[in-house]
Design a protein around this motif. Structure first.
Motif, PDB file in Angstrom:
ATOM      1  N   THR A   1      48.783  31.563  52.220  1.00 18.28           N
ATOM      2  CA  THR A   1      49.639  31.372  53.428  1.00 18.28           C
ATOM      3  C   THR A   1      50.590  29.993  53.114  1.00 18.28           C
ATOM      4  O   THR A   1      51.697  29.869  53.324  1.00 18.28           O
ATOM      5  N   LEU A   2      50.001  29.050  52.403  1.00 15.34           N
ATOM      6  CA  LEU A   2      50.669  27.750  52.330  1.00 15.34           C
ATOM      7  C   LEU A   2      51.513  27.791  51.041  1.00 15.34           C
ATOM      8  O   LEU A   2      52.077  26.663  50.683  1.00 15.34           O
ATOM      9  N   GLY A   3      51.454  29.093  50.313  1.00 18.72           N
ATOM     10  CA  GLY A   3      52.373  29.150  49.198  1.00 18.72           C
ATOM     11  C   GLY A   3      51.630  28.613  47.775  1.00 18.72           C
ATOM     12  O   GLY A   3      52.208  28.444  46.807  1.00 18.72           O
ATOM     13  N   VAL A   4      50.225  28.767  47.669  1.00 21.88           N
ATOM     14  CA  VAL A   4      49.594  28.517  46.721  1.00 21.88           C
ATOM     15  C   VAL A   4      49.388  29.681  45.874  1.00 21.88           C
ATOM     16  O   VAL A   4      48.710  30.607  46.470  1.00 21.88           O
ATOM     17  N   PRO A   5      49.741  29.781  44.686  1.00 25.43           N
ATOM     18  CA  PRO A   5      49.751  31.206  43.956  1.00 25.43           C
ATOM     19  C   PRO A   5      48.621  31.430  43.187  1.00 25.43           C
ATOM     20  O   PRO A   5      48.220  31.416  42.178  1.00 25.43           O
ATOM     21  N   ILE A   6      47.437  31.896  44.201  1.00 29.81           N
ATOM     22  CA  ILE A   6      46.149  32.268  43.529  1.00 29.81           C
ATOM     23  C   ILE A   6      46.321  33.612  43.029  1.00 29.81           C
ATOM     24  O   ILE A   6      46.584  34.530  43.533  1.00 29.81           O
ATOM     25  N   GLU A   7      46.010  33.768  41.813  1.00 27.50           N
ATOM     26  CA  GLU A   7      45.905  34.954  41.087  1.00 27.50           C
ATOM     27  C   GLU A   7      44.383  35.635  41.122  1.00 27.50           C
ATOM     28  O   GLU A   7      43.459  34.879  40.951  1.00 27.50           O
ATOM     29  N   THR A   8      44.617  37.135  41.056  1.00 21.07           N
ATOM     30  CA  THR A   8      43.173  37.716  41.015  1.00 21.07           C
ATOM     31  C   THR A   8      43.282  38.556  39.921  1.00 21.07           C
ATOM     32  O   THR A   8      44.171  39.388  39.637  1.00 21.07           O
ATOM     33  N   ILE A   9      42.301  38.349  38.824  1.00 21.75           N
ATOM     34  CA  ILE A   9      42.291  39.001  37.556  1.00 21.75           C
ATOM     35  C   ILE A   9      41.147  39.780  37.652  1.00 21.75           C
ATOM     36  O   ILE A   9      40.027  39.712  37.702  1.00 21.75           O
ATOM     37  N   GLY A  10      41.505  41.301  37.510  1.00 21.35           N
ATOM     38  CA  GLY A  10      40.182  42.184  37.702  1.00 21.35           C
ATOM     39  C   GLY A  10      39.768  42.914  36.399  1.00 21.35           C
ATOM     40  O   GLY A  10      40.166  42.048  35.311  1.00 21.35           O
ATOM     41  N   ASP A  11      39.158  43.749  36.233  1.00 19.22           N
ATOM     42  CA  ASP A  11      38.591  44.635  34.958  1.00 19.22           C
ATOM     43  C   ASP A  11      40.106  45.084  34.434  1.00 19.22           C
ATOM     44  O   ASP A  11      40.401  45.937  35.071  1.00 19.22           O
TER      45      ASP A  11
ATOM     46  N   ILE B   1      41.113  31.115  32.084  1.00 20.54           N
ATOM     47  CA  ILE B   1      40.431  32.419  32.191  1.00 20.54           C
ATOM     48  C   ILE B   1      40.148  32.735  33.600  1.00 20.54           C
ATOM     49  O   ILE B   1      39.945  33.955  33.910  1.00 20.54           O
ATOM     50  N   GLY B   2      40.041  31.784  34.416  1.00 18.81           N
ATOM     51  CA  GLY B   2      39.603  32.088  35.884  1.00 18.81           C
ATOM     52  C   GLY B   2      38.137  32.001  36.058  1.00 18.81           C
ATOM     53  O   GLY B   2      37.556  31.809  35.251  1.00 18.81           O
ATOM     54  N   LEU B   3      37.872  31.524  37.320  1.00 20.33           N
ATOM     55  CA  LEU B   3      36.653  31.650  37.771  1.00 20.33           C
ATOM     56  C   LEU B   3      36.278  32.789  38.587  1.00 20.33           C
ATOM     57  O   LEU B   3      36.973  33.307  39.300  1.00 20.33           O
ATOM     58  N   THR B   4      34.747  33.409  38.501  1.00 21.18           N
ATOM     59  CA  THR B   4      34.302  34.340  39.401  1.00 21.18           C
ATOM     60  C   THR B   4      34.104  33.636  40.589  1.00 21.18           C
ATOM     61  O   THR B   4      33.968  32.462  40.938  1.00 21.18           O
ATOM     62  N   LYS B   5      33.902  34.483  41.590  1.00 22.66           N
ATOM     63  CA  LYS B   5      33.407  34.122  42.868  1.00 22.66           C
ATOM     64  C   LYS B   5      32.018  33.392  42.892  1.00 22.66           C
ATOM     65  O   LYS B   5      32.078  32.181  43.587  1.00 22.66           O
ATOM     66  N   GLN B   6      31.289  33.760  42.034  1.00 17.13           N
ATOM     67  CA  GLN B   6      29.992  33.253  42.217  1.00 17.13           C
ATOM     68  C   GLN B   6      30.147  31.755  41.545  1.00 17.13           C
ATOM     69  O   GLN B   6      29.532  30.965  41.895  1.00 17.13           O
ATOM     70  N   GLN B   7      30.717  31.730  40.586  1.00 15.67           N
ATOM     71  CA  GLN B   7      31.104  30.450  39.830  1.00 15.67           C
ATOM     72  C   GLN B   7      31.688  29.555  40.910  1.00 15.67           C
ATOM     73  O   GLN B   7      31.285  28.151  40.891  1.00 15.67           O
ATOM     74  N   ILE B   8      32.638  29.837  41.727  1.00 14.13           N
ATOM     75  CA  ILE B   8      33.195  29.130  42.692  1.00 14.13           C
ATOM     76  C   ILE B   8      32.062  28.513  43.504  1.00 14.13           C
ATOM     77  O   ILE B   8      32.022  27.392  44.127  1.00 14.13           O
TER      78      ILE B   8
ATOM     79  N   ARG C   1      34.892  43.460  41.762  1.00 13.69           N
ATOM     80  CA  ARG C   1      33.220  42.899  41.638  1.00 13.69           C
ATOM     81  C   ARG C   1      33.155  41.819  40.893  1.00 13.69           C
ATOM     82  O   ARG C   1      32.311  40.708  41.153  1.00 13.69           O
ATOM     83  N   GLU C   2      33.852  41.720  39.429  1.00 12.33           N
ATOM     84  CA  GLU C   2      33.731  40.651  38.869  1.00 12.33           C
ATOM     85  C   GLU C   2      35.132  39.899  38.565  1.00 12.33           C
ATOM     86  O   GLU C   2      35.286  39.547  37.620  1.00 12.33           O
ATOM     87  N   ALA C   3      35.917  39.872  39.608  1.00  9.54           N
ATOM     88  CA  ALA C   3      37.279  39.304  39.447  1.00  9.54           C
ATOM     89  C   ALA C   3      37.224  37.957  39.233  1.00  9.54           C
ATOM     90  O   ALA C   3      36.101  37.094  39.528  1.00  9.54           O
ATOM     91  N   ARG C   4      38.240  37.505  38.465  1.00 10.86           N
ATOM     92  CA  ARG C   4      38.308  36.222  38.194  1.00 10.86           C
ATOM     93  C   ARG C   4      39.343  35.581  38.997  1.00 10.86           C
ATOM     94  O   ARG C   4      40.427  36.362  39.407  1.00 10.86           O
ATOM     95  N   TYR C   5      39.417  34.323  39.478  1.00 14.49           N
ATOM     96  CA  TYR C   5      40.645  33.787  40.423  1.00 14.49           C
ATOM     97  C   TYR C   5      40.914  32.350  39.460  1.00 14.49           C
ATOM     98  O   TYR C   5      40.204  31.644  38.847  1.00 14.49           O
ATOM     99  N   ARG C   6      42.534  32.473  39.557  1.00 18.71           N
ATOM    100  CA  ARG C   6      43.058  31.106  39.005  1.00 18.71           C
ATOM    101  C   ARG C   6      44.531  30.986  39.563  1.00 18.71           C
ATOM    102  O   ARG C   6      45.032  31.807  40.077  1.00 18.71           O
TER     103      ARG C   6
END
Length: 344
Positions: free
Chosen positions: A63-73, A23-30, A81-86
């Motif tokens: 930049t190194l090719g790691v596919p980080i997704e940003t999941i918004g509302d 489900i991803g992690l929020t910035k604060q959780q990270i 503001r409460e986006a999750r990353y995975r």
């Protein structure tokens, strides 16, 4: 004081954490939970500084090719503001048919540690992070030491950056025998190490042809222009450059007499072919090869070609003259009688 966790370790921790969540992690959780950020937070680092660190890490990994997704509302995708990353595991995993034994992982880890940060490409750095993200220890007791490869040529880093970004560069290049350097405009396609010297291979736009340049002959700074070139030109460039250098070496051969058991015998023996008299050794550039042979002193003697023999002799004579001048200057400075023109 905050724990000193290297940026690459912090980024690897981030990769592993983002791969482990569906489900991803929020910035604060990270920032609160991932090693590298957590220690900084516990030490009192300001929240805005931690957020900037995370943004830098995220941009570098992408930049190194790691596919980080940003999941918004879902109701407002632009509200982050409460986006999750995975990291979608299927997009980042190594192929399913590739497996590594602990010994193989140890060797890969060693290979990754050999290159210094300024020497390794973005693809190499991404590969190292993928291996670390496997979460398998590769600590087989087969490695006693890890060598380091560093680059002394100041032009290496900007050229590497230009290759990765497909940017045209300009630099001043001084060839042997020329009194002043010439300005070159080049599409850099590959960097390669040949005979222990770094070269850049690319298309010389003024000559409209492929050229290989020795980094040690680049004078001054390498300038990146705004002009770009097609990324497809880089495909197979390293192989073409190597084949070109090997073809030149095949056309040039020196007959050498080498003293057995010396450093010259060890280093030259790797590329030498025994002959009736001495050894035949291929070379690319007479000036570069003369520099190397002169460094061995009496351990090697050039039988032919004459132009190489003369170049080595000239370097040895210049070395002797420089030492004699230095010794004379020191003796003059330390001897007031001689300095005054008298004799001892």
């Amino acid at each position: 004081m905050a724990a000193r966790i290297p940026p690459e370790e912090r980024q690897t921790n981030l990769v592993v954490a983002l791969m482990a969540t569906e489900i991803g992690l929020t910035k604060q959780q990270i920032l609160d939970n991932i090693s590298g950020y957590r220690q900084r937070a516990d030490a009192g680092t300001r929240a805005d500084a931690l957020e900037k660190m995370f943004e830098r890490d995220k941009d570098e990994l992408r930049t190194l090719g790691v596919p980080i997704e940003t999941i918004g509302d879902p109701g407002d995708p632009n509200d982050l503001r409460e986006a999750r990353y995975r990291i979608p595991k299927a997009e980042y995993d190594l192929p399913a048919d590739i497996e590594f034994s602990p010994a193989e992982l140890a060797v890969l880890t060693l290979a990754g540690s050999v290159w210094s940060a300024e020497s390794s490409s973005a693809d190499a750095q991404a590969g190292v992070r993928k291996i670390r993200a496997l979460g398998i220890d590769g600590d087989e007791p087969i490695i006693g030491f890890a060598p380091r490869i560093t680059v002394r040529d100041a032009s290496f880093a900007p050229l590497q950056s230009a290759i990765e970004d497909c940017r045209v560069v300009t630099f001043d290049y001084l060839k042997p025998g020329e009194q002043s350097p010439r300005r070159r405009k080049v599409e850099p396609l590959a960097l390669l190490d040949y005979e222990a010297r770094w070269h850049v291979y690319g298309i010389d736009l003024d000559a409209d042809d492929e050229r290989t340049f020795l980094l040690s002959r680049i004078v001054g700074d390498v300038s990146l222009t705004k002009q770009t070139f097609a990324a497809g030109l880089r495909e197979g460039a390293g192989e073409r450059a190597l084949a070109g250098l090997e073809a030149v070496a095949a056309r040039n051969s020196a007959l050498l007499e080498i003293t057995p058991g010396t450093e010259a015998a060890l280093r030259l023996g790797r590329r030498a072919t025994p002959q009736v008299q001495g050894f035949s050794v291929p070379f690319v550039d007479v000036h570069i090869f003369a520099d190397e042979l002169a460094s061995y002193g009496p351990e090697v003697r050039v039988v032919e070609p004459a132009v190489l023999r003369d170049a080595v002799v000239a370097r040895l004579e210049a070395t002797i003259a420089a030492h004699q001048d230095s010794a004379h200057s020191e003796s003059v400075g330390a001897d007031p009688v001689r300095d005054a023109g008298g004799e001892r």
